[in-house]
Design a protein around this motif. Sequence first.
Motif, PDB file in Angstrom:
ATOM      1  N   PRO A  41      48.053  80.886 129.368  1.00 28.27           N
ATOM      2  CA  PRO A  41      48.185  81.406 130.741  1.00 28.27           C
ATOM      3  C   PRO A  41      48.482  82.896 130.815  1.00 28.27           C
ATOM      4  O   PRO A  41      48.340  83.505 131.871  1.00 28.27           O
ATOM      5  N   ASP A  42      48.918  83.490 129.688  1.00 31.14           N
ATOM      6  CA  ASP A  42      49.316  84.890 129.681  1.00 31.14           C
ATOM      7  C   ASP A  42      48.081  85.778 129.490  1.00 31.14           C
ATOM      8  O   ASP A  42      47.496  85.835 128.407  1.00 31.14           O
ATOM      9  N   LYS A  43      47.676  86.477 130.551  1.00 28.12           N
ATOM     10  CA  LYS A  43      46.490  87.322 130.477  1.00 28.12           C
ATOM     11  C   LYS A  43      46.704  88.524 129.559  1.00 28.12           C
ATOM     12  O   LYS A  43      45.778  88.967 128.873  1.00 28.12           O
ATOM     13  N   LYS A  44      47.922  89.050 129.537  1.00 24.49           N
ATOM     14  CA  LYS A  44      48.194  90.197 128.672  1.00 24.49           C
ATOM     15  C   LYS A  44      48.070  89.830 127.203  1.00 24.49           C
ATOM     16  O   LYS A  44      47.552  90.610 126.395  1.00 24.49           O
ATOM     17  N   ALA A  45      48.536  88.621 126.853  1.00 22.74           N
ATOM     18  CA  ALA A  45      48.413  88.167 125.466  1.00 22.74           C
ATOM     19  C   ALA A  45      46.947  87.991 125.087  1.00 22.74           C
ATOM     20  O   ALA A  45      46.532  88.343 123.974  1.00 22.74           O
ATOM     21  N   LEU A  46      46.143  87.454 126.018  1.00 21.38           N
ATOM     22  CA  LEU A  46      44.714  87.293 125.760  1.00 21.38           C
ATOM     23  C   LEU A  46      44.040  88.648 125.589  1.00 21.38           C
ATOM     24  O   LEU A  46      43.183  88.825 124.724  1.00 21.38           O
ATOM     25  N   GLN A  47      44.432  89.604 126.425  1.00 25.16           N
ATOM     26  CA  GLN A  47      43.860  90.942 126.331  1.00 25.16           C
ATOM     27  C   GLN A  47      44.180  91.562 124.973  1.00 25.16           C
ATOM     28  O   GLN A  47      43.323  92.203 124.342  1.00 25.16           O
ATOM     29  N   SER A  48      45.397  91.347 124.498  1.00 20.14           N
ATOM     30  CA  SER A  48      45.790  91.879 123.186  1.00 20.14           C
ATOM     31  C   SER A  48      44.975  91.233 122.069  1.00 20.14           C
ATOM     32  O   SER A  48      44.571  91.907 121.111  1.00 20.14           O
ATOM     33  N   LEU A  49      44.730  89.928 122.177  1.00 22.80           N
ATOM     34  CA  LEU A  49      43.919  89.235 121.179  1.00 22.80           C
ATOM     35  C   LEU A  49      42.490  89.772 121.167  1.00 22.80           C
ATOM     36  O   LEU A  49      41.897  89.984 120.100  1.00 22.80           O
ATOM     37  N   LEU A  50      41.933  89.988 122.363  1.00 16.65           N
ATOM     38  CA  LEU A  50      40.569  90.514 122.447  1.00 16.65           C
ATOM     39  C   LEU A  50      40.479  91.907 121.838  1.00 16.65           C
ATOM     40  O   LEU A  50      39.527  92.218 121.108  1.00 16.65           O
ATOM     41  N   GLU A  51      41.443  92.740 122.144  1.00 16.51           N
ATOM     42  CA  GLU A  51      41.434  94.096 121.611  1.00 16.51           C
ATOM     43  C   GLU A  51      41.564  94.085 120.087  1.00 16.51           C
ATOM     44  O   GLU A  51      40.888  94.858 119.398  1.00 16.51           O
ATOM     45  N   ALA A  52      42.401  93.183 119.556  1.00 17.76           N
ATOM     46  CA  ALA A  52      42.549  93.080 118.106  1.00 17.76           C
ATOM     47  C   ALA A  52      41.261  92.576 117.462  1.00 17.76           C
ATOM     48  O   ALA A  52      40.839  93.076 116.417  1.00 17.76           O
ATOM     49  N   ALA A  53      40.627  91.573 118.083  1.00 21.53           N
ATOM     50  CA  ALA A  53      39.380  91.032 117.540  1.00 21.53           C
ATOM     51  C   ALA A  53      38.279  92.089 117.535  1.00 21.53           C
ATOM     52  O   ALA A  53      37.528  92.222 116.558  1.00 21.53           O
ATOM     53  N   ALA A  54      38.174  92.850 118.632  1.00 23.63           N
ATOM     54  CA  ALA A  54      37.157  93.904 118.700  1.00 23.63           C
ATOM     55  C   ALA A  54      37.435  94.997 117.672  1.00 23.63           C
ATOM     56  O   ALA A  54      36.509  95.523 117.038  1.00 23.63           O
ATOM     57  N   HIS A  55      38.709  95.327 117.489  1.00 20.21           N
ATOM     58  CA  HIS A  55      39.083  96.357 116.515  1.00 20.21           C
ATOM     59  C   HIS A  55      38.760  95.911 115.089  1.00 20.21           C
ATOM     60  O   HIS A  55      38.398  96.743 114.240  1.00 20.21           O
ATOM     61  N   LEU A  56      38.864  94.620 114.813  1.00 18.18           N
ATOM     62  CA  LEU A  56      38.575  94.090 113.476  1.00 18.18           C
ATOM     63  C   LEU A  56      37.082  93.930 113.224  1.00 18.18           C
ATOM     64  O   LEU A  56      36.682  93.645 112.096  1.00 18.18           O
ATOM     65  N   GLY A  57      36.261  94.071 114.268  1.00 16.75           N
ATOM     66  CA  GLY A  57      34.822  94.021 114.066  1.00 16.75           C
ATOM     67  C   GLY A  57      34.137  92.762 114.542  1.00 16.75           C
ATOM     68  O   GLY A  57      32.942  92.568 114.268  1.00 16.75           O
ATOM     69  N   TYR A  58      34.838  91.907 115.282  1.00 18.06           N
ATOM     70  CA  TYR A  58      34.203  90.700 115.820  1.00 18.06           C
ATOM     71  C   TYR A  58      33.385  91.072 117.057  1.00 18.06           C
ATOM     72  O   TYR A  58      33.890  91.694 117.988  1.00 18.06           O
ATOM     73  N   SER A  59      32.129  90.657 117.068  1.00 19.32           N
ATOM     74  CA  SER A  59      31.264  90.963 118.203  1.00 19.32           C
ATOM     75  C   SER A  59      31.310  89.881 119.273  1.00 19.32           C
ATOM     76  O   SER A  59      30.828  90.087 120.381  1.00 19.32           O
ATOM     77  N   GLU A 105      36.673  87.441 135.381  1.00 20.47           N
ATOM     78  CA  GLU A 105      37.855  87.296 136.225  1.00 20.47           C
ATOM     79  C   GLU A 105      39.137  87.592 135.448  1.00 20.47           C
ATOM     80  O   GLU A 105      40.117  88.093 136.006  1.00 20.47           O
ATOM     81  N   LEU A 106      39.129  87.258 134.164  1.00 20.38           N
ATOM     82  CA  LEU A 106      40.317  87.476 133.342  1.00 20.38           C
ATOM     83  C   LEU A 106      40.427  88.922 132.883  1.00 20.38           C
ATOM     84  O   LEU A 106      41.518  89.489 132.838  1.00 20.38           O
ATOM     85  N   PHE A 107      39.289  89.511 132.528  1.00 24.94           N
ATOM     86  CA  PHE A 107      39.310  90.844 131.935  1.00 24.94           C
ATOM     87  C   PHE A 107      38.367  91.765 132.711  1.00 24.94           C
ATOM     88  O   PHE A 107      37.138  91.628 132.615  1.00 24.94           O
ATOM     89  N   PRO A 108      38.899  92.685 133.484  1.00 26.68           N
ATOM     90  CA  PRO A 108      38.045  93.600 134.250  1.00 26.68           C
ATOM     91  C   PRO A 108      37.221  94.510 133.355  1.00 26.68           C
ATOM     92  O   PRO A 108      36.127  94.936 133.718  1.00 26.68           O
ATOM     93  N   SER A 109      37.740  94.808 132.156  1.00 25.09           N
ATOM     94  CA  SER A 109      37.018  95.668 131.220  1.00 25.09           C
ATOM     95  C   SER A 109      37.209  95.135 129.802  1.00 25.09           C
ATOM     96  O   SER A 109      38.342  95.038 129.323  1.00 25.09           O
ATOM     97  N   LEU A 110      36.116  94.784 129.142  1.00 25.89           N
ATOM     98  CA  LEU A 110      36.185  94.236 127.785  1.00 25.89           C
ATOM     99  C   LEU A 110      36.205  95.365 126.767  1.00 25.89           C
ATOM    100  O   LEU A 110      35.543  96.394 126.942  1.00 25.89           O
ATOM    101  N   PRO A 111      36.956  95.197 125.665  1.00 26.19           N
ATOM    102  CA  PRO A 111      37.024  96.253 124.648  1.00 26.19           C
ATOM    103  C   PRO A 111      35.703  96.402 123.889  1.00 26.19           C
ATOM    104  O   PRO A 111      34.906  95.464 123.813  1.00 26.19           O
ATOM    105  N   ILE A 112      35.482  97.580 123.333  1.00 35.10           N
ATOM    106  CA  ILE A 112      34.277  97.884 122.558  1.00 35.10           C
ATOM    107  C   ILE A 112      34.505  97.494 121.097  1.00 35.10           C
ATOM    108  O   ILE A 112      35.570  97.752 120.533  1.00 35.10           O
ATOM    109  N   VAL A 113      33.506  96.871 120.505  1.00 39.74           N
ATOM    110  CA  VAL A 113      33.604  96.419 119.119  1.00 39.74           C
ATOM    111  C   VAL A 113      33.648  97.624 118.188  1.00 39.74           C
ATOM    112  O   VAL A 113      32.893  98.596 118.362  1.00 39.74           O
ATOM    113  N   GLN A 114      34.534  97.564 117.219  1.00 46.27           N
ATOM    114  CA  GLN A 114      34.704  98.649 116.254  1.00 46.27           C
ATOM    115  C   GLN A 114      33.384  98.957 115.549  1.00 46.27           C
ATOM    116  O   GLN A 114      32.706  98.076 115.039  1.00 46.27           O
TER     117      GLN A 114
END
Length: 281
Positions: free
Chosen positions: A13-31, A56-65
């Motif tokens: 339910p925590d959107k901030k935690a999900l956002q952090s996971l997405l940013e970490a995944a993108a930084h590690l190279g997951y497309s 709806e969850l993420f207004p802006s998705l992170p860019i893949v490393q």
Amino acid sequence: MAGFADLNLPQGPDKKALQSLLEAAAHLGYSAVALNHVIDFKEKKQEIVKPVSPSELFPSLPIVQGTSKRIKVLTRLTLVVSDPSHCNLLRSTSANIRLYDIIAVFPKTEKLFHIACTTLDVDLVCINVTEKLPFYFRRPPVNMAIDRGIYFELLYTPAIKDSTMRRYTISNAISLMQICKGKNIVISSAAERPLELRGPYDVANLSFLCILILSKGDRGLLFGLSEGEAKAAVSTNCRATMLHGETRKSACGVVYTVKKPRKVEEEETTLPACKKAKTQA
């Protein structure tokens, strides 16, 4: 879409935690990643709801490393089944089920594992890595699942959390490898925090966990996969799983037609009698 994917990020339910996971995944190279919504039918009042749109969850998705593309976010539904009656929902044409990009099933018994491999319309079959399996894998259902384009999911995060689960992860994974010979394997994280994520090359090589099963100076791989099979488990096999989900949602596949060349003798036998006479004259 090419590249690496993690098909199991718990959707809390925590959107901030999900956002952090997405940013970490993108930084590690997951497309691509899949947000996993789990339903355990043993618990009361479990309903299959519509998936929440990533926009709806993420207004802006992170860019893949290393690229200029944004990470692709998929929706996934995992059904934990402990009774054959739980499979009826998967057999039904539920509108909400069909809205998910990936459908996974977590069978708790040998009978349910057989049903999942042979009859259920799913994309992934989850393998328990947190406790000893109550049954042995058998070749016929595993081979049928492979023929149907279904993949088996193994998680690596439990192995880095607890030594007991580490042993179960190794034991259960190797038992599966002995039957499927490394085919149709997907390795996911199920990471709840960014620190639990590992880069795709680390997962593929499993170098950070090889030390766990060193024996008399010999090195081995955690899941019993070769280097090529381990890389496929976080790349091409994930892509195949996503394509299987697209085919399941559209209820259609791709058909290739090839025109078979006819021999001269066959052409002569199919000619009308009048044309045969002219050609012979």
